[in-house]
Design a protein around this motif. Structure first.
Motif, PDB file in Angstrom:
ATOM      1  N   ILE A   1      41.968  62.379  44.663  1.00 45.73           N
ATOM      2  CA  ILE A   1      40.683  61.764  43.801  1.00 45.73           C
ATOM      3  C   ILE A   1      41.468  60.339  43.608  1.00 45.73           C
ATOM      4  O   ILE A   1      40.888  59.216  43.785  1.00 45.73           O
ATOM      5  CB  ILE A   1      40.494  62.054  42.343  1.00 45.73           C
ATOM      6  CG1 ILE A   1      39.361  61.232  42.056  1.00 45.73           C
ATOM      7  CG2 ILE A   1      41.726  61.910  41.272  1.00 45.73           C
ATOM      8  CD1 ILE A   1      37.960  61.776  42.733  1.00 45.73           C
TER       9      ILE A   1
ATOM     10  N   LEU B   1      44.707  58.119  41.301  1.00 43.67           N
ATOM     11  CA  LEU B   1      45.006  57.246  40.248  1.00 43.67           C
ATOM     12  C   LEU B   1      45.452  55.988  40.303  1.00 43.67           C
ATOM     13  O   LEU B   1      46.423  55.839  40.989  1.00 43.67           O
ATOM     14  CB  LEU B   1      45.598  58.170  38.788  1.00 43.67           C
ATOM     15  CG  LEU B   1      45.045  59.449  38.411  1.00 43.67           C
ATOM     16  CD1 LEU B   1      45.612  59.931  37.485  1.00 43.67           C
ATOM     17  CD2 LEU B   1      43.777  59.101  37.925  1.00 43.67           C
TER      18      LEU B   1
ATOM     19  N   ASP C   1      44.684  52.846  34.628  1.00 43.89           N
ATOM     20  CA  ASP C   1      43.341  53.944  34.392  1.00 43.89           C
ATOM     21  C   ASP C   1      43.156  54.493  33.334  1.00 43.89           C
ATOM     22  O   ASP C   1      44.284  54.789  32.616  1.00 43.89           O
ATOM     23  CB  ASP C   1      43.378  54.771  35.557  1.00 43.89           C
ATOM     24  CG  ASP C   1      42.881  54.433  36.990  1.00 43.89           C
ATOM     25  OD1 ASP C   1      42.146  53.055  36.826  1.00 43.89           O
ATOM     26  OD2 ASP C   1      42.706  54.973  37.878  1.00 43.89           O
TER      27      ASP C   1
ATOM     28  N   VAL D   1      41.895  57.801  31.716  1.00 43.62           N
ATOM     29  CA  VAL D   1      41.497  59.028  32.176  1.00 43.62           C
ATOM     30  C   VAL D   1      41.103  59.990  31.209  1.00 43.62           C
ATOM     31  O   VAL D   1      41.642  60.104  29.912  1.00 43.62           O
ATOM     32  CB  VAL D   1      42.786  59.628  33.021  1.00 43.62           C
ATOM     33  CG1 VAL D   1      42.586  61.091  33.719  1.00 43.62           C
ATOM     34  CG2 VAL D   1      43.304  58.776  34.099  1.00 43.62           C
TER      35      VAL D   1
ATOM     36  N   ASP E   1      37.716  55.434  33.777  1.00 44.95           N
ATOM     37  CA  ASP E   1      37.842  55.021  35.220  1.00 44.95           C
ATOM     38  C   ASP E   1      37.826  56.440  36.013  1.00 44.95           C
ATOM     39  O   ASP E   1      37.314  56.425  37.010  1.00 44.95           O
ATOM     40  CB  ASP E   1      39.337  54.342  35.320  1.00 44.95           C
ATOM     41  CG  ASP E   1      39.161  53.037  34.602  1.00 44.95           C
ATOM     42  OD1 ASP E   1      38.544  52.213  34.875  1.00 44.95           O
ATOM     43  OD2 ASP E   1      40.235  52.942  34.047  1.00 44.95           O
ATOM     44  N   VAL E   2      38.459  57.435  35.546  1.00 38.68           N
ATOM     45  CA  VAL E   2      38.517  58.692  36.223  1.00 38.68           C
ATOM     46  C   VAL E   2      38.402  59.794  35.057  1.00 38.68           C
ATOM     47  O   VAL E   2      38.969  59.875  34.057  1.00 38.68           O
ATOM     48  CB  VAL E   2      39.890  58.847  36.744  1.00 38.68           C
ATOM     49  CG1 VAL E   2      39.992  60.103  37.483  1.00 38.68           C
ATOM     50  CG2 VAL E   2      40.162  57.765  37.704  1.00 38.68           C
TER      51      VAL E   2
ATOM     52  N   LEU F   1      38.805  64.005  35.094  1.00 38.62           N
ATOM     53  CA  LEU F   1      39.163  65.102  35.916  1.00 38.62           C
ATOM     54  C   LEU F   1      38.540  66.453  34.923  1.00 38.62           C
ATOM     55  O   LEU F   1      38.937  66.918  33.761  1.00 38.62           O
ATOM     56  CB  LEU F   1      40.729  65.335  35.632  1.00 38.62           C
ATOM     57  CG  LEU F   1      41.257  63.957  35.907  1.00 38.62           C
ATOM     58  CD1 LEU F   1      42.924  64.127  35.802  1.00 38.62           C
ATOM     59  CD2 LEU F   1      41.114  63.805  37.780  1.00 38.62           C
TER      60      LEU F   1
ATOM     61  N   CYS G   1      32.076  59.096  32.771  1.00 38.87           N
ATOM     62  CA  CYS G   1      32.620  58.061  33.771  1.00 38.87           C
ATOM     63  C   CYS G   1      31.956  56.697  33.581  1.00 38.87           C
ATOM     64  O   CYS G   1      30.862  56.654  33.199  1.00 38.87           O
ATOM     65  CB  CYS G   1      32.243  58.297  35.179  1.00 38.87           C
ATOM     66  SG  CYS G   1      33.073  59.852  35.715  1.00 38.87           S
TER      67      CYS G   1
ATOM     68  N   GLY H   1      32.996  54.708  38.672  1.00 43.35           N
ATOM     69  CA  GLY H   1      34.358  55.648  38.392  1.00 43.35           C
ATOM     70  C   GLY H   1      34.329  56.739  39.282  1.00 43.35           C
ATOM     71  O   GLY H   1      33.462  56.824  40.205  1.00 43.35           O
ATOM     72  N   LYS H   2      35.381  57.482  39.117  1.00 45.06           N
ATOM     73  CA  LYS H   2      35.699  58.798  39.830  1.00 45.06           C
ATOM     74  C   LYS H   2      35.560  59.991  38.981  1.00 45.06           C
ATOM     75  O   LYS H   2      36.004  60.214  37.957  1.00 45.06           O
ATOM     76  CB  LYS H   2      37.024  58.564  40.547  1.00 45.06           C
ATOM     77  CG  LYS H   2      37.343  57.241  41.380  1.00 45.06           C
ATOM     78  CD  LYS H   2      38.839  57.426  41.655  1.00 45.06           C
ATOM     79  CE  LYS H   2      38.841  56.067  42.409  1.00 45.06           C
ATOM     80  NZ  LYS H   2      40.430  56.062  42.872  1.00 45.06           N
ATOM     81  N   TYR H   3      35.095  60.932  39.642  1.00 46.36           N
ATOM     82  CA  TYR H   3      34.926  62.358  39.103  1.00 46.36           C
ATOM     83  C   TYR H   3      35.613  63.293  39.834  1.00 46.36           C
ATOM     84  O   TYR H   3      34.987  63.511  41.208  1.00 46.36           O
ATOM     85  CB  TYR H   3      33.635  62.472  38.704  1.00 46.36           C
ATOM     86  CG  TYR H   3      33.251  63.991  37.946  1.00 46.36           C
ATOM     87  CD1 TYR H   3      33.689  63.769  36.485  1.00 46.36           C
ATOM     88  CD2 TYR H   3      33.220  65.019  38.360  1.00 46.36           C
ATOM     89  CE1 TYR H   3      33.714  64.914  35.788  1.00 46.36           C
ATOM     90  CE2 TYR H   3      33.146  66.516  37.748  1.00 46.36           C
ATOM     91  CZ  TYR H   3      33.083  66.104  36.338  1.00 46.36           C
ATOM     92  OH  TYR H   3      33.170  67.320  35.431  1.00 46.36           O
ATOM     93  N   LEU H   4      36.533  64.206  39.548  1.00 48.33           N
ATOM     94  CA  LEU H   4      37.301  65.341  40.458  1.00 48.33           C
ATOM     95  C   LEU H   4      36.709  66.754  39.659  1.00 48.33           C
ATOM     96  O   LEU H   4      36.975  67.084  38.253  1.00 48.33           O
ATOM     97  CB  LEU H   4      38.834  65.178  40.269  1.00 48.33           C
ATOM     98  CG  LEU H   4      39.509  66.258  40.982  1.00 48.33           C
ATOM     99  CD1 LEU H   4      39.384  66.117  42.575  1.00 48.33           C
ATOM    100  CD2 LEU H   4      41.004  66.141  40.486  1.00 48.33           C
TER     101      LEU H   4
END
Length: 366
Positions: free
Chosen positions: A177, A179, A183, A185, A256-257, A259, A275, A279-282
């Protein structure tokens, strides 16, 4: 012929049975016989016990194991890193073996999706010789091609099994993903995967970390690991109030991220909302099939989210975990995760302790 005791999953959602299997000491080239010193109870084992992943039964569970080399087959002289191996060495091994030849291994360089991948404690029916292919046993016979790692003298079994496959999985997922330094998180889940993801996020330069989960003893451990804030599922029982509380720590825009390390499908649509835009999603915790969940894909589009999944890990992530645990802080914290120890005869009790979320990390000492 010598015999080895093992705890066997004979039927889904039934107590494990203690069985004995012949211990074949006539090794084929490249094989290794190891005495299991410690086997971790992974949350995935609970999902397997529930029947949420198709596996051959009966099976000796246990894919988070470490032990000592008892015998080496012809030609097996060095570990995965090139260090000399000999009888008596303390070792850990990657839980799966891939073929190196299929479409995903060779063409797409995604070996965790190898078409012939097999994992100890998951893929091998214990009725089939050589039987001993899982960690809930006194002995394990490691196949030729297994990625074996000699452990440093200052790395105790409690640290490597306390980190378990969770740290390897988190290293792989965060690598995928991505980082960035600074960030914010959010980690959904305070179990072993969540704590491992928290540790990796901190080492990757996260400026602020927030852990959402429970129960209280796991949130306390998250604070000890270095989380800046925790959000209790008991204190904040709905997704709406959790979103409000998370944003109190992340700022009005969100993380931002994010998890996902829960393993329950309902965490995923909630995580999208945590998010920030862009943003990012894992999705990291959904290893087994725990069912479906509804969500509105408009949220992904509107927020311009990057959504990614990550499955298992590669041998290089096992090496990364060993190097990660070379830092005294993490070595001690992951060892401290081991809160419950059981004999092999108590394997069912150990599994049930994890199912009830009562342990930090439960282990079997065969």
């Amino acid at each position: 012929m010598k015999m080895s005791k093992a705890a066997v999953l004979q039927e889904y959602q039934k107590p494990l049975q203690i069985c004995e299997f012949p211990l074949n000491e006539e090794l084929q080239p490249g094989e290794a016989l190891a005495r299991v010193e410690m086997a971790g109870i992974c949350g995935t084992d609970v999902h397997l016990w529930k029947g949420e992943l198709p596996i051959p039964v009966p099976v000796i569970l246990g894919h988070e194991s470490a032990g000592r080399i008892a015998k080496l087959g012809a030609g097996l002289e060095r570990d995965w890193t090139g260090q000399a191996l000999q009888e008596g060495d303390r070792v850990v091994w990657a839980s799966s073996i891939v073929c190196g030849e299929c479409y995903y291994c060779r063409i797409k360089r995604t070996p965790t999706r190898c078409l012939k991948r097999k994992a100890y404690g998951i893929s091998y029916c214990s009725n089939e010789a050589p039987h001993l292919r899982g960690g809930y046993a006194e002995w394990i016979l490691l196949r030729a091609g297994t990625s074996i790692f000699k452990l440093p003298d200052n790395l105790p079994f409690e640290s490597i099994v306390g980190a378990g496959c969770a740290l390897n999985t988190a290293l792989h997922g965060v690598e995928r993903i991505g980082l960035e330094m600074g960030d914010t998180v959010v980690i959904q889940g305070a179990g072993p995967v969540g704590l491992a993801a928290l540790a990796v996020a901190i080492e990757s330069g996260a400026a602020k970390t927030v852990v959402v989960g429970g129960p209280a003893h796991r949130l306390q451990m998250a604070l000890e690991f270095g989380a800046d804030a925790v959000v209790s599922l008991e204190e904040f029982p709905t997704a709406a109030v959790r979103l409000e509380e998370v944003r109190r720590h992340t700022g009005e825009f969100g993380a931002d991220v994010v998890l996902e390390c829960v393993g329950h499908p309902s965490a995923v649509p909630e995580g999208f909302e945590l998010c920030r835009d862009g943003g990012k999603y894992l999705v990291l915790g959904q290893y087994a099939n725990a069912g479906n969940v509804e969500f509105n894909p408009h949220v992904i589009t509107k927020k311009q989210l990057t959504v990614m999944g990550s499955w298992a890990f590669e041998p290089r992530h096992v090496l990364g975990a060993i190097q990660f645990l070379a830092r005294p802080r993490w070595r001690e914290l992951f060892a401290k995760q081991v809160t419950h120890r059981f004999s092999l005869d108590q394997a069912s009790e150990a599994l049930d302790t994890v199912r009830r979320l009562e342990a930090g990390k439960a282990v079997i000492l065969p």
